[in-house]
Design a protein around this motif. Structure first.
Motif, PDB file in Angstrom:
ATOM      1  N   VAL A  80      14.797   9.692  -7.351  1.00 20.22           N
ATOM      2  CA  VAL A  80      14.386   9.156  -8.652  1.00 20.22           C
ATOM      3  C   VAL A  80      15.580   8.622  -9.418  1.00 20.22           C
ATOM      4  CG1 VAL A  80      13.329   9.713 -10.878  1.00 20.22           C
ATOM      5  CG2 VAL A  80      12.355  10.638  -8.787  1.00 20.22           C
ATOM      6  N   SER A  81      16.666   9.383  -9.451  1.00 17.90           N
ATOM      7  CA  SER A  81      17.842   8.944 -10.201  1.00 17.90           C
ATOM      8  C   SER A  81      18.469   7.704  -9.578  1.00 17.90           C
ATOM      9  CB  SER A  81      18.878  10.068 -10.295  1.00 17.90           C
ATOM     10  OG  SER A  81      19.359  10.422  -9.018  1.00 17.90           O
ATOM     11  N   LEU A  82      18.508   7.648  -8.246  1.00 19.81           N
ATOM     12  CA  LEU A  82      19.080   6.475  -7.586  1.00 19.81           C
ATOM     13  C   LEU A  82      18.209   5.243  -7.795  1.00 19.81           C
ATOM     14  CD1 LEU A  82      20.611   7.495  -4.143  1.00 19.81           C
ATOM     15  CD2 LEU A  82      21.695   6.192  -5.974  1.00 19.81           C
ATOM     16  N   LYS A  83      16.903   5.429  -7.741  1.00 19.71           N
ATOM     17  CA  LYS A  83      16.005   4.297  -7.958  1.00 19.71           C
ATOM     18  C   LYS A  83      16.170   3.754  -9.370  1.00 19.71           C
ATOM     19  CE  LYS A  83      11.245   2.840  -7.014  1.00 19.71           C
ATOM     20  NZ  LYS A  83      11.122   1.895  -8.118  1.00 19.71           N
ATOM     21  N   ALA A  84      16.249   4.657 -10.348  1.00 22.88           N
ATOM     22  CA  ALA A  84      16.415   4.234 -11.740  1.00 22.88           C
ATOM     23  C   ALA A  84      17.757   3.534 -11.943  1.00 22.88           C
ATOM     24  CB  ALA A  84      16.307   5.441 -12.670  1.00 22.88           C
ATOM     25  N   SER A  85      18.826   4.110 -11.391  1.00 16.62           N
ATOM     26  CA  SER A  85      20.161   3.542 -11.623  1.00 16.62           C
ATOM     27  C   SER A  85      20.347   2.201 -10.923  1.00 16.62           C
ATOM     28  CB  SER A  85      21.246   4.524 -11.190  1.00 16.62           C
ATOM     29  OG  SER A  85      21.162   4.802  -9.810  1.00 16.62           O
ATOM     30  N   THR A  86      19.795   2.049  -9.706  1.00 17.19           N
ATOM     31  CA  THR A  86      19.930   0.759  -9.021  1.00 17.19           C
ATOM     32  C   THR A  86      19.101  -0.327  -9.716  1.00 17.19           C
ATOM     33  OG1 THR A  86      18.206   1.459  -7.441  1.00 17.19           O
ATOM     34  CG2 THR A  86      20.503   1.713  -6.764  1.00 17.19           C
ATOM     35  N   GLU A  87      17.927   0.033 -10.206  1.00 18.74           N
ATOM     36  CA  GLU A  87      17.115  -0.939 -10.937  1.00 18.74           C
ATOM     37  C   GLU A  87      17.812  -1.375 -12.226  1.00 18.74           C
ATOM     38  OE1 GLU A  87      13.337   0.911 -11.532  1.00 18.74           O
ATOM     39  OE2 GLU A  87      12.577   0.380  -9.538  1.00 18.74           O
ATOM     40  N   LEU A  88      18.412  -0.405 -12.916  1.00 18.39           N
ATOM     41  CA  LEU A  88      19.149  -0.739 -14.139  1.00 18.39           C
ATOM     42  C   LEU A  88      20.361  -1.607 -13.827  1.00 18.39           C
ATOM     43  CD1 LEU A  88      19.104   2.526 -16.292  1.00 18.39           C
ATOM     44  CD2 LEU A  88      18.318   0.269 -16.998  1.00 18.39           C
ATOM     45  N   PHE A  89      21.052  -1.274 -12.741  1.00 21.17           N
ATOM     46  CA  PHE A  89      22.215  -2.076 -12.338  1.00 21.17           C
ATOM     47  C   PHE A  89      21.803  -3.527 -12.106  1.00 21.17           C
ATOM     48  CE2 PHE A  89      24.998  -4.099  -9.316  1.00 21.17           C
ATOM     49  CZ  PHE A  89      26.274  -3.693  -9.679  1.00 21.17           C
ATOM     50  N   LEU A  90      20.758  -3.735 -11.319  1.00 20.01           N
ATOM     51  CA  LEU A  90      20.321  -5.092 -11.007  1.00 20.01           C
ATOM     52  C   LEU A  90      19.899  -5.834 -12.266  1.00 20.01           C
ATOM     53  CD1 LEU A  90      18.251  -4.450  -7.752  1.00 20.01           C
ATOM     54  CD2 LEU A  90      20.562  -5.359  -7.944  1.00 20.01           C
ATOM     55  N   VAL A 244      17.669  19.355 -22.282  1.00 23.46           N
ATOM     56  CA  VAL A 244      17.914  18.658 -21.027  1.00 23.46           C
ATOM     57  C   VAL A 244      19.177  17.815 -21.163  1.00 23.46           C
ATOM     58  CG1 VAL A 244      17.027  17.016 -19.336  1.00 23.46           C
ATOM     59  CG2 VAL A 244      15.443  18.565 -20.510  1.00 23.46           C
ATOM     60  N   ALA A 245      20.131  18.025 -20.286  1.00 18.78           N
ATOM     61  CA  ALA A 245      21.345  17.207 -20.249  1.00 18.78           C
ATOM     62  C   ALA A 245      21.181  16.177 -19.146  1.00 18.78           C
ATOM     63  CB  ALA A 245      22.572  18.083 -19.993  1.00 18.78           C
ATOM     64  N   VAL A 246      21.161  14.900 -19.516  1.00 17.37           N
ATOM     65  CA  VAL A 246      20.852  13.872 -18.518  1.00 17.37           C
ATOM     66  C   VAL A 246      21.466  12.533 -18.902  1.00 17.37           C
ATOM     67  CG1 VAL A 246      18.661  13.313 -19.659  1.00 17.37           C
ATOM     68  CG2 VAL A 246      18.974  12.761 -17.233  1.00 17.37           C
ATOM     69  N   GLU A 247      21.909  11.799 -17.889  1.00 20.49           N
ATOM     70  CA  GLU A 247      22.515  10.497 -18.099  1.00 20.49           C
ATOM     71  C   GLU A 247      21.429   9.445 -18.340  1.00 20.49           C
ATOM     72  OE1 GLU A 247      22.739  12.501 -15.514  1.00 20.49           O
ATOM     73  OE2 GLU A 247      24.780  12.640 -14.697  1.00 20.49           O
ATOM     74  N   SER A 248      21.733   8.469 -19.187  1.00 26.92           N
ATOM     75  CA  SER A 248      20.739   7.434 -19.505  1.00 26.92           C
ATOM     76  C   SER A 248      20.402   6.561 -18.309  1.00 26.92           C
ATOM     77  CB  SER A 248      21.228   6.566 -20.676  1.00 26.92           C
ATOM     78  OG  SER A 248      22.419   5.876 -20.332  1.00 26.92           O
ATOM     79  N   TYR A 249      21.303   6.485 -17.312  1.00 29.45           N
ATOM     80  CA  TYR A 249      20.979   5.667 -16.148  1.00 29.45           C
ATOM     81  C   TYR A 249      19.891   6.316 -15.287  1.00 29.45           C
ATOM     82  CZ  TYR A 249      24.375   8.687 -13.649  1.00 29.45           C
ATOM     83  OH  TYR A 249      25.060   9.738 -13.124  1.00 29.45           O
ATOM     84  N   LYS A 250      19.467   7.518 -15.648  1.00 31.39           N
ATOM     85  CA  LYS A 250      18.353   8.168 -14.959  1.00 31.39           C
ATOM     86  C   LYS A 250      17.017   7.922 -15.665  1.00 31.39           C
ATOM     87  CE  LYS A 250      21.102  11.876 -12.865  1.00 31.39           C
ATOM     88  NZ  LYS A 250      21.324  13.337 -12.771  1.00 31.39           N
ATOM     89  N   PHE A 251      17.044   7.172 -16.755  1.00 30.39           N
ATOM     90  CA  PHE A 251      15.795   6.803 -17.421  1.00 30.39           C
ATOM     91  C   PHE A 251      15.031   5.842 -16.507  1.00 30.39           C
ATOM     92  CE2 PHE A 251      17.133   7.466 -22.145  1.00 30.39           C
ATOM     93  CZ  PHE A 251      17.517   8.760 -21.842  1.00 30.39           C
ATOM     94  N   SER A 252      13.789   6.166 -16.243  1.00 31.21           N
ATOM     95  CA  SER A 252      13.027   5.402 -15.264  1.00 31.21           C
ATOM     96  C   SER A 252      11.677   4.973 -15.827  1.00 31.21           C
ATOM     97  CB  SER A 252      12.809   6.252 -14.003  1.00 31.21           C
ATOM     98  OG  SER A 252      12.024   5.567 -13.057  1.00 31.21           O
ATOM     99  N   ARG A 253      11.201   3.825 -15.369  1.00 33.96           N
ATOM    100  CA  ARG A 253       9.915   3.319 -15.829  1.00 33.96           C
ATOM    101  C   ARG A 253       8.762   3.887 -14.987  1.00 33.96           C
ATOM    102  NH1 ARG A 253      11.098  -3.062 -16.138  1.00 33.96           N
ATOM    103  NH2 ARG A 253      11.834  -2.565 -14.043  1.00 33.96           N
TER     104      ARG A 253
END
Length: 324
Positions: A80-90, A244-253
């Motif tokens: 989930v975190s990788l999917k969110a971060s790669t989508e945000l990167f793109l 919850v401690a979490v990075e914003s790049y883990k925010f997912s749609r």
């Protein structure tokens, strides 16, 4: 005679070689100690630098292929975190492509934005530690579940100026709570390991719960290690806050309505008794060991992020900003 089958076979072979090189580079970054999102950002930025594509469209296709290759290697707890971060990167990197007519200038700009995104992911943990440690009071008792590096950073920063106790669950099925407890102990934190099934017994002795997240859904709920939902339910029944401690790049749609709606439905297939080697299990017994669960926003008090302290309701607004 048509050469289409040959051409298709050639293209598939080139794609296979490309994906293999992406995966190897990604794994090298992980072995060097990088977290998943910064590693992915580094690889995708390298793809831009080394790409021989001559059009933005071709470069976009190549980046998406690289992102897909990275996701194929993702463990259950990082999908989930990788999917969110790669989508945000793109989204973050490619959206600048319309600003330039010159391809080389555009490519240079894409590389700059890729490096910037990577830097943000690497700096996010320290920012969250600064935000979160303010909520740890001297003499407080905190319960945590899982083995989150960003949660560890919060505790380590707070331990420099405060004394507090942490209850750490075993975090089955892999027992990662033990390595997490060792890390806290080395930072000078008073730590006690408990069974996952002891959470209800311990909850009246703690002041708050602090967990990490594999991903944050659009409604502010979190996807995290299996057992997080139970911890939050028990905390709610005792009126204890759940942070919850979490990075914003883990925010997912994503917007799961039930547990089985999670995008990572993989399960541990084998029985897990890492601390009970003497246990034997008959072949006729089946196992279902999900890797993650979903904790709804109603059970979460606040999220400590690199964007600041957020309520679950604020996540959807932040997602809109991130994807603008």
């Amino acid at each position: 005679m048509s050469n289409e089958p040959f051409q298709n076979g050639y293209e598939q072979n080139v794609s296979s070689v490309f994906q293999k090189s992406v995966i190897e580079l990604f794994e090298r970054h992980l072995k060097a100690g990088s977290a998943y999102a910064p590693a992915a950002a580094s690889v995708l930025t390298e793809v831009i630098k080394s790409s021989e594509e001559e059009t933005i469209m071709g470069l976009e296709v190549q980046l998406k292929q690289a992102a897909d290759a990275i996701l194929k290697t993702a463990p259950m707890t990082a999908f989930v975190s990788l999917k969110a971060s790669t989508e945000l990167f793109l989204r973050f990197v490619i959206r600048t492509s319309l600003e330039f007519s010159d391809f080389e200038e555009c490519k240079r700009r894409l590389i700059e934005r890729g490096e910037y995104f990577k830097g943000r992911t690497e700096a996010s943990r320290d920012k969250i530690a600064q935000v979160g440690e303010r909520f740890i009071q001297d003499g407080s008792v905190i319960l945590t579940h899982g083995n989150s590096r960003v949660v560890a950073a919060v505790f380590e920063r707070a331990a420099k100026t405060k004394r507090f106790r942490v209850y750490v669950t075993e975090s089955r099925p892999d027992g990662s709570g033990y390595s997490f407890a060792e890390r806290l102990l080395s930072a000078g934190v008073s730590v006690t390991i408990i069974l996952d099934s002891s959470v209800g017994f311990i909850m009246d002795q703690v002041d708050s719960v602090l967990v990490g997240a594999e991903g944050v859904a659009e409604n502010g709920g979190i996807v995290n290690r299996i057992g997080s939902l139970q911890v939050a339910l028990v905390a709610s029944s005792y009126n204890k806050p759940v942070f919850v401690a979490v990075e914003s790049y883990k925010f997912s749609r994503i917007y799961p309505l039930r547990q089985r709606d999670l995008p990572c439905s993989d399960k541990y297939k084998e029985p897990w008794h890492p601390l009970l080697p003497e246990v034997t299990v008959s072949k006729g017994i089946q196992f279902e060991n999900p890797a993650s669960d979903f904790t709804p926003p109603s059970l979460i008090s606040l999220l400590f992020t690199d964007l600041g302290v957020l309520t679950p309701a604020a996540v959807s607004d932040e997602l809109i900003r991130l994807y603008q």
